[in-house]
Design an enzyme around this catalytic site. Sequence first.
Site, short mmCIF file in Angstrom:
data_model
loop_
_atom_site.label_atom_id
_atom_site.label_comp_id
_atom_site.label_asym_id
_atom_site.label_seq_id
_atom_site.Cartn_x
_atom_site.Cartn_y
_atom_site.Cartn_z
N CYS A 7 47.58 8.76 15.41
CA CYS A 7 47.94 7.35 15.27
C CYS A 7 48.63 6.85 16.54
CB CYS A 7 48.85 7.17 14.07
SG CYS A 7 49.49 5.48 13.90
N HIS B 254 52.59 -1.92 10.16
CA HIS B 254 52.77 -2.78 11.32
C HIS B 254 52.26 -4.18 11.00
CE1 HIS B 254 48.48 -1.94 11.73
NE2 HIS B 254 48.40 -2.93 12.62
N HIS C 15 55.09 6.95 9.58
CA HIS C 15 53.68 6.62 9.38
C HIS C 15 53.34 6.37 7.92
CE1 HIS C 15 49.36 6.70 10.41
NE2 HIS C 15 49.21 7.33 9.27
N HIS D 187 49.33 2.85 10.05
CA HIS D 187 50.77 2.80 10.27
C HIS D 187 51.30 1.41 9.88
CE1 HIS D 187 54.20 4.69 12.51
NE2 HIS D 187 54.65 3.44 12.42
N ASN E 130 48.83 -7.79 8.05
CA ASN E 130 47.66 -7.41 7.25
C ASN E 130 47.94 -6.03 6.68
OD1 ASN E 130 46.27 -9.72 8.09
ND2 ASN E 130 45.42 -8.67 9.87
N GLN F 205 51.50 -8.23 13.23
CA GLN F 205 51.09 -8.79 14.51
C GLN F 205 51.74 -10.15 14.74
OE1 GLN F 205 46.77 -8.15 15.52
NE2 GLN F 205 46.65 -7.54 13.37
#
Length: 352
Positions: free
Chosen positions: A70, A169, A116, A167, A156, A171
């Site tokens: 990852c 996260h 993770h 992982h 998302n 944006q």
Amino acid sequence: MKKTSTRLADGRELIYYDLRDDTVRDAVDRRPLERTHTTSEIRRDPLLGDQVAIASHRQGRTYHPPADQCPLCPTKGERLSEIPDSSYDVVVFENRFPSLAGDSGRCEVVCFTSDHDASFASLTEEQAGLVLDAWTDRTSELSHLPAVEQVFCFENRGEEIGVTLGHPHGQIYAYPFTTPRTALMLRSIAAHKEATGGENLFDAVLARELADERVVLESEHWVAFVPYAAHWPYEVHLYPKRRVPDLLGLDEAARSEFPQVYLELLRRFDRIFGEGEPPTPYIAAWHQAPFGTLEEFEGVTRDDFALHLELFTIRRTSGKLKFLAGSESGMSVFINDVPPERAAERLREVAS
């Protein structure tokens, strides 16, 4: 919060956000990366009047790598990743495969945790508060870039949504224009203001929802509700009770209370479909006022806009997804199979 800015091997910016003020971030990106080259451009549709980002370089982006490869996990020994340090709290960096770049804007990745196997819902309130600080700081910084007119922070979650990295996260997109969705809201604000002699549309909507049966949860400074005309099977809008145009406008009381409210909302989303179901896929999207001129929206200022978060899932029931078919994709007319009142009732039922 401590903020440390550095550069990756190919010149992209990376920023650590740490809970401790004494944390030192001096790890160097040891990867032999060449400078990033992008092909992003913005094209305007003359019939619809909206913009499309053309970014052919994204065809080569990382796609569902094994967990031990990852790129969003910290660097461990000789396993090098996008994050040079061996641990982190929250990290933001320029996307290696951006949809928007240069004069076309900017795209960033926000890593919520180094774990993770975690999710946003599993963060502590302190960690979630740090993510809010990072969103706010990036909104401020990006708003000063000459090419940027609107800043969009979002997450998302889930392969069903199209996520290619497991992982936890999100944006941040910094657009060089006011997005079509926001433009529709601004036109509605202008029309309502003129028709009512100055009443704010967001205030009117919030007052109506607070008085109705679709409120999911409410605190001193925040309220979450399923909107009257929800587009998605399970869709919740989260508003601060005091109208502000963007994340920068939140006062300390609202900022302090946000983690508790938002984490509870996310945890309820994971319980919608019952025990044994996979985690609920969702999109969480912050709507903020544009930073550019609003001259085309007569009589509307940034202060007329209301910061809010829209959280929704494309799963309509256990094992079934809501697809955007003919009416939705072809004509932008949504058809929702779940009555908003029932969705709100279900989200109240699954309170912890």
